[in-house]
Scaffold this active site. Sequence first.
Site, PDB file in Angstrom:
ATOM      1  N   ARG A  89      -7.092   6.478  11.950  1.00 19.47           N
ATOM      2  CA  ARG A  89      -7.432   7.259  10.771  1.00 19.47           C
ATOM      3  C   ARG A  89      -6.535   8.474  10.609  1.00 19.47           C
ATOM      4  O   ARG A  89      -6.673   9.209   9.642  1.00 19.47           O
ATOM      5  CB  ARG A  89      -8.878   7.737  10.891  1.00 19.47           C
ATOM      6  CG  ARG A  89      -9.888   6.879  10.104  1.00 19.47           C
ATOM      7  CD  ARG A  89     -11.235   7.488  10.389  1.00 19.47           C
ATOM      8  NE  ARG A  89     -12.263   7.252   9.445  1.00 19.47           N
ATOM      9  CZ  ARG A  89     -13.211   6.330   9.574  1.00 19.47           C
ATOM     10  NH1 ARG A  89     -13.176   5.457  10.548  1.00 19.47           N
ATOM     11  NH2 ARG A  89     -14.191   6.256   8.706  1.00 19.47           N
ATOM     12  N   ARG A 134     -27.974   5.228   6.951  1.00 18.87           N
ATOM     13  CA  ARG A 134     -26.927   5.933   7.694  1.00 18.87           C
ATOM     14  C   ARG A 134     -26.915   7.400   7.303  1.00 18.87           C
ATOM     15  O   ARG A 134     -26.899   7.728   6.127  1.00 18.87           O
ATOM     16  CB  ARG A 134     -25.562   5.292   7.391  1.00 18.87           C
ATOM     17  CG  ARG A 134     -25.043   4.460   8.538  1.00 18.87           C
ATOM     18  CD  ARG A 134     -23.735   3.831   8.177  1.00 18.87           C
ATOM     19  NE  ARG A 134     -22.627   4.787   8.148  1.00 18.87           N
ATOM     20  CZ  ARG A 134     -21.351   4.417   8.249  1.00 18.87           C
ATOM     21  NH1 ARG A 134     -21.039   3.152   8.371  1.00 18.87           N
ATOM     22  NH2 ARG A 134     -20.401   5.316   8.211  1.00 18.87           N
TER      23      ARG A 134
END
Length: 188
Positions: A89, A134
């Site tokens: 990332r 989440r």
Amino acid sequence: MFNLIIFGPPGSGKGTQSIKIAEKYGLIHISTGDIFRNEIRNKTEIGLKVKSITEKGELVPDELLIEILKSVMDKHKETKGFVFDGFPRTIVQAEDLDNLMKEEKSSISLVIALDVHEDELVTRLLNRAKETGRKDDTEEVIQNRLKVYHKQTKPLIEFYEKQNKFELVHGVGSIEDIFNELCEVIDS
Ligand code: AMP
């Protein structure tokens, strides 16, 4: 070895497609997001360290990533290859990964990005929040995760384009249609 990175912003469908690809091609699926959620659930030392970072939608420090990657990859020395999902990332992570691959006398074979319009990403993530609960799928954290993606992760496109490893697949449509397109790119 065949080592594939499934790339894209949060909500682009990386997880769903990575699992299918790993199954079809007999590769090991590595989702760093799943690894962190698991560590948090089990309240491990790593879990406690990354809990507040992931809940804010920020990135976990690069040093921790490569350590985790190394230990997962060490467990699968005999595999035909890996599908990386949510990793790398940052440019530092991509360079660390290249070095790790070199040590194993291997390399990244291909990077496929899932291209999805920003409005669609937000809609999908908000829907997912209802289904999975989440903690990082709230509107505010979603906006931050997208910001972090643009600032820290998107530069990887150029990194892999320079290596001629980057391919783009349109990430909107049925799961099966997108999967078929990904397979076409992998097989070609
Ligand atoms: P994901 O499920 O891939 O969206 O990851 C969920 C969260 O875990 C991210 O928002 C980050 O906080 C953390 N995370 C996952 N993968 C990485 C990574 N490669 N580098 C830094 N942080 C990560």
